[in-house]
Write a protein that holds these residues in place. Structure first.
Motif, short mmCIF file in Angstrom:
data_model
loop_
_atom_site.label_atom_id
_atom_site.label_comp_id
_atom_site.label_asym_id
_atom_site.label_seq_id
_atom_site.Cartn_x
_atom_site.Cartn_y
_atom_site.Cartn_z
N SER A 172 32.98 41.16 40.35
CA SER A 172 32.61 39.94 40.89
C SER A 172 33.71 39.03 40.96
CB SER A 172 31.49 39.33 40.21
OG SER A 172 30.48 40.18 39.92
N MET A 173 34.33 38.87 40.21
CA MET A 173 35.50 38.25 40.12
C MET A 173 36.52 38.52 41.32
SD MET A 173 38.47 36.96 37.42
CE MET A 173 39.60 38.46 37.80
N LEU A 174 36.90 39.67 41.15
CA LEU A 174 37.95 40.09 42.25
C LEU A 174 37.36 40.27 43.66
CD1 LEU A 174 38.91 43.50 40.15
CD2 LEU A 174 40.56 41.41 40.65
N VAL A 175 35.98 40.58 43.91
CA VAL A 175 35.52 40.28 45.19
C VAL A 175 35.58 38.96 45.60
CG1 VAL A 175 33.38 40.49 46.42
CG2 VAL A 175 34.10 42.29 45.18
N GLN A 176 35.10 38.03 45.09
CA GLN A 176 35.37 36.52 45.14
C GLN A 176 36.86 36.19 45.42
OE1 GLN A 176 33.69 33.68 42.59
NE2 GLN A 176 34.06 31.91 43.91
N PHE A 177 37.78 36.66 44.64
CA PHE A 177 39.28 36.14 44.98
C PHE A 177 39.69 36.85 46.17
CE2 PHE A 177 39.33 34.87 40.53
CZ PHE A 177 40.06 33.86 40.82
N ILE A 178 39.26 38.11 46.42
CA ILE A 178 39.70 38.87 47.76
C ILE A 178 39.08 38.23 49.19
CG2 ILE A 178 39.61 41.09 48.87
CD1 ILE A 178 40.13 42.41 45.99
N GLU A 179 37.64 37.82 48.97
CA GLU A 179 37.27 37.32 50.09
C GLU A 179 37.56 36.02 50.50
OE1 GLU A 179 32.92 39.77 49.81
OE2 GLU A 179 33.06 37.73 49.35
N GLU A 180 38.14 35.32 49.57
CA GLU A 180 38.38 34.01 49.65
C GLU A 180 39.81 33.68 50.08
OE1 GLU A 180 37.13 31.36 46.67
OE2 GLU A 180 34.93 31.85 46.95
N ARG A 181 40.54 34.62 49.92
CA ARG A 181 41.96 34.41 50.25
C ARG A 181 42.52 35.60 51.25
NH1 ARG A 181 46.72 36.16 46.46
NH2 ARG A 181 48.66 35.28 47.86
N THR A 182 43.40 35.20 52.09
CA THR A 182 44.09 36.01 53.32
C THR A 182 45.12 36.88 52.40
OG1 THR A 182 43.63 34.59 54.79
CG2 THR A 182 45.14 36.23 55.39
N LEU A 183 45.13 38.35 52.55
CA LEU A 183 46.10 39.19 52.00
C LEU A 183 47.11 39.83 52.93
CD1 LEU A 183 43.40 41.16 49.51
CD2 LEU A 183 45.31 39.15 49.01
N SER A 184 48.23 39.59 52.39
CA SER A 184 49.12 40.30 53.45
C SER A 184 48.99 41.86 53.24
CB SER A 184 50.66 39.89 52.99
OG SER A 184 50.95 40.29 51.83
N ASP A 185 49.64 42.37 54.41
CA ASP A 185 49.50 43.79 54.57
C ASP A 185 50.31 44.46 53.14
OD1 ASP A 185 48.43 43.97 56.80
OD2 ASP A 185 50.05 44.38 57.85
N GLU A 186 51.23 43.85 52.62
CA GLU A 186 51.86 44.15 51.57
C GLU A 186 51.07 44.20 50.15
OE1 GLU A 186 56.01 42.99 50.92
OE2 GLU A 186 55.82 43.35 48.74
N GLU A 187 50.20 43.11 50.32
CA GLU A 187 49.43 42.94 49.01
C GLU A 187 48.32 43.79 49.05
OE1 GLU A 187 49.66 38.26 48.37
OE2 GLU A 187 48.81 38.58 50.05
N ILE A 188 47.64 44.10 50.25
CA ILE A 188 46.65 44.88 50.34
C ILE A 188 47.21 46.62 50.00
CG2 ILE A 188 45.15 46.34 52.07
CD1 ILE A 188 44.95 43.57 53.48
N ARG A 189 48.41 46.83 50.38
CA ARG A 189 48.96 48.06 49.70
C ARG A 189 49.14 48.26 48.31
NH1 ARG A 189 51.95 47.98 54.62
NH2 ARG A 189 53.46 46.80 53.90
N GLU A 190 49.63 47.22 47.73
CA GLU A 190 49.90 47.11 46.59
C GLU A 190 48.55 47.32 45.66
OE1 GLU A 190 52.09 43.63 45.19
OE2 GLU A 190 51.66 44.15 43.13
N LEU A 191 47.35 46.56 46.26
CA LEU A 191 45.94 46.68 45.54
C LEU A 191 45.71 48.02 45.56
CD1 LEU A 191 44.55 43.54 46.63
CD2 LEU A 191 45.17 43.97 44.24
N ARG A 192 45.87 48.65 46.69
CA ARG A 192 45.17 49.97 46.93
C ARG A 192 45.88 50.83 45.82
NH1 ARG A 192 44.61 49.51 53.02
NH2 ARG A 192 41.92 49.04 53.04
N SER A 193 47.27 50.84 46.00
CA SER A 193 48.15 51.56 44.91
C SER A 193 47.64 51.44 43.59
CB SER A 193 49.53 51.37 45.06
OG SER A 193 50.46 51.98 44.14
N ILE A 194 47.49 50.40 43.01
CA ILE A 194 46.93 49.96 41.97
C ILE A 194 45.82 50.79 41.52
CG2 ILE A 194 46.15 48.14 40.19
CD1 ILE A 194 48.21 46.34 41.28
#
Length: 127
Positions: free
Chosen positions: A97-119
């Protein structure tokens, strides 16, 4: 067994940051470091140091002339305990729930999205 980290207030956290960066360090040096970035009085800082010693978060070397203070927990241990407490208090212990809220409320760069997917891809799955 992991050791349980006592709760640290926001003001105490500022003292801990000085100790993590400079320990072992005398009380007067802690006071000087904190007065550079706060308007706290020396007595307030001494009180915070004493409180952290009582909580057994900070140790003190009582050499004859100068007492020096040092953290008994690493910054990482305290950050982990604080994060666990935050998730438990605010999100009823549900990390998703915390992660979803943070991700939905913030614009992520392509690099941040790649890093999250990799993790997430590298995270071992529970048995």
């Amino acid at each position: 067994m992991t050791k349980s980290v006592p709760n640290i207030s926001e003001a105490e956290w500022e003292v801990m940051n000085v100790l993590w960066d400079k320990a072992p360090i005398a009380a007067n040096e802690v006071i000087r470091a904190l007065q550079e970035k706060t308007d706290w009085k020396p007595k307030t800082i001494r009180t915070l140091l004493d409180r952290l010693v009582k909580k057994k978060v900070v140790g003190v070397d009582q050499a004859p002339k100068v007492y020096t203070f040092f953290p008994l927990y690493s910054r990482s241990e305290c950050q982990h305990a604080e994060a666990q407490s935050f998730v438990k208090r605010i999100y009823s212990g549900t990390l998703t729930s915390m992660l979803v809220q943070f991700i939905e409320e913030r614009t992520l760069s392509d690099e941040e999205i790649r890093e999250l997917r990799s993790i997430l891809n590298d995270k071992p799955k529970p048995n």
